[in-house]
Design a protein around this motif. Sequence first.
Motif, PDB file in Angstrom:
ATOM      1  N   HIS A  38       7.509  -6.524   3.441  1.00 54.49           N
ATOM      2  CA  HIS A  38       6.099  -5.305   3.297  1.00 54.49           C
ATOM      3  C   HIS A  38       5.852  -4.931   5.487  1.00 54.49           C
ATOM      4  N   ILE A 110       0.506 -10.134   1.666  1.00 54.87           N
ATOM      5  CA  ILE A 110       0.005  -9.182   1.363  1.00 54.87           C
ATOM      6  C   ILE A 110      -0.378  -8.056   2.090  1.00 54.87           C
ATOM      7  N   ARG A 112      -0.616  -4.698   4.039  1.00 53.24           N
ATOM      8  CA  ARG A 112      -0.297  -2.434   3.628  1.00 53.24           C
ATOM      9  C   ARG A 112       0.083  -1.826   4.752  1.00 53.24           C
ATOM     10  N   ASP A 205      -8.530  -6.459   4.608  1.00 52.29           N
ATOM     11  CA  ASP A 205      -7.685  -5.433   3.598  1.00 52.29           C
ATOM     12  C   ASP A 205      -8.265  -7.552   2.583  1.00 52.29           C
ATOM     13  N   TYR A 207      -6.946  -8.550   0.220  1.00 52.87           N
ATOM     14  CA  TYR A 207      -5.887  -8.583  -0.340  1.00 52.87           C
ATOM     15  C   TYR A 207      -5.360  -9.626   0.857  1.00 52.87           C
ATOM     16  N   ASN A 208      -4.936  -9.080   1.403  1.00 53.54           N
ATOM     17  CA  ASN A 208      -4.475 -10.377   2.938  1.00 53.54           C
ATOM     18  C   ASN A 208      -4.346 -11.180   3.049  1.00 53.54           C
ATOM     19  N   TYR A 223      -2.706 -10.721  -6.431  1.00 51.04           N
ATOM     20  CA  TYR A 223      -3.440  -9.213  -5.423  1.00 51.04           C
ATOM     21  C   TYR A 223      -2.017  -9.215  -4.510  1.00 51.04           C
ATOM     22  N   LEU A 224      -0.448  -9.329  -4.783  1.00 51.50           N
ATOM     23  CA  LEU A 224       0.770  -9.232  -5.227  1.00 51.50           C
ATOM     24  C   LEU A 224       0.829  -7.427  -5.871  1.00 51.50           C
ATOM     25  N   GLU A 226      -2.291  -6.384  -7.924  1.00 51.78           N
ATOM     26  CA  GLU A 226      -3.178  -5.637  -7.654  1.00 51.78           C
ATOM     27  C   GLU A 226      -3.204  -4.425  -6.203  1.00 51.78           C
ATOM     28  N   SER A 227      -2.554  -4.962  -5.113  1.00 57.87           N
ATOM     29  CA  SER A 227      -2.597  -4.333  -4.356  1.00 57.87           C
ATOM     30  C   SER A 227      -1.838  -3.012  -3.650  1.00 57.87           C
TER      31      SER A 227
END
Length: 233
Positions: A38, A110, A112, A205, A207-208, A223-224, A226-227
Amino acid sequence: MLGIVVLAAGRGKRMGAEGNKLFLPLGGQSVLSLTLCHIRAGAPACPLMVVYRPGEKAIVQAAINEAGLAPDRVLLIEGGAERQDSVRLALAALPADWDRVLIHDGARPILRADLMARLVRGLDQAAAVIPVLPVTDTVKMVDAAGYVLKTVDRASLYRVQTPQAFQVAPLRAYHQQALQAGLTVTDDAALMEAYGEGVLTVAGDPYNIKVTVPADLPLAALYLKESGLCESD
Ligand SMILES: Nc1ccn([C@@H]2O[C@H](COP(=O)(O)OP(=O)(O)OP(=O)(O)O)[C@@H](O)[C@H]2O)c(=O)n1
Ligand SMILES: C[C@](O)(CO)[C@H](O)COP(=O)(O)O
């Protein structure tokens, strides 16, 4: 030049796994290789340094390969006993042309691109920029016997994440000063605060997640998905 330091030299004690939690399976890869994947996707031009645990250089190199990174693009350095030691050792070994750095927990897979972009933009305003999220639970102080001492006003409390973005020179100096002073911190921004630097916050974030305890792994897998980060990054 902006570089990215990825911290991977922990023991993962709270995870309770046999080895380093960063090599546990996630999203068809490992926690660490997903983190690196990522970063490659979100910051393709940034040089990287990965801090590894003594004896784990080969498995970290395998994660680098799995993430599709050219081995010659990634600097490797041995970490220290605590996270703070690993960061200090990394800062001391950075190439001279890295004047800004993102310091990221390898345990936060996760990651982004928009979060990294927000942090880097913040360096135009401050020497330290960190991602934060509001506290959504009630927070209480509890004594050693387990009794509530008081309820803390959560209005000004935030949970802090990584990456944390810094101008390299002051942070490197403060890490050395903290070593001399015996000052220990759980994140690098705390050193900038301790030595009087302004620390700017930006939206984190949700999700992080930091993969820390066993319950975090299935959550990270969710979360992976959903992200929107492709699992086959
Ligand atoms: N001496 C250390 C300790 C931690 N880390 C890294 O710092 C990040 C955040 O630390 P944490 O989640 O606490 O990882 P561990 O220290 O491995 O976990 P534990 O405290 O449960 O042992 C992780 O990516 C970890 O690999 C590091 O590079 N060097
Ligand atoms: C740096 C950090 O991820 C910010 O929340 C956190 O302090 C790391 O703590 P750990 O105990 O080293 O995982």
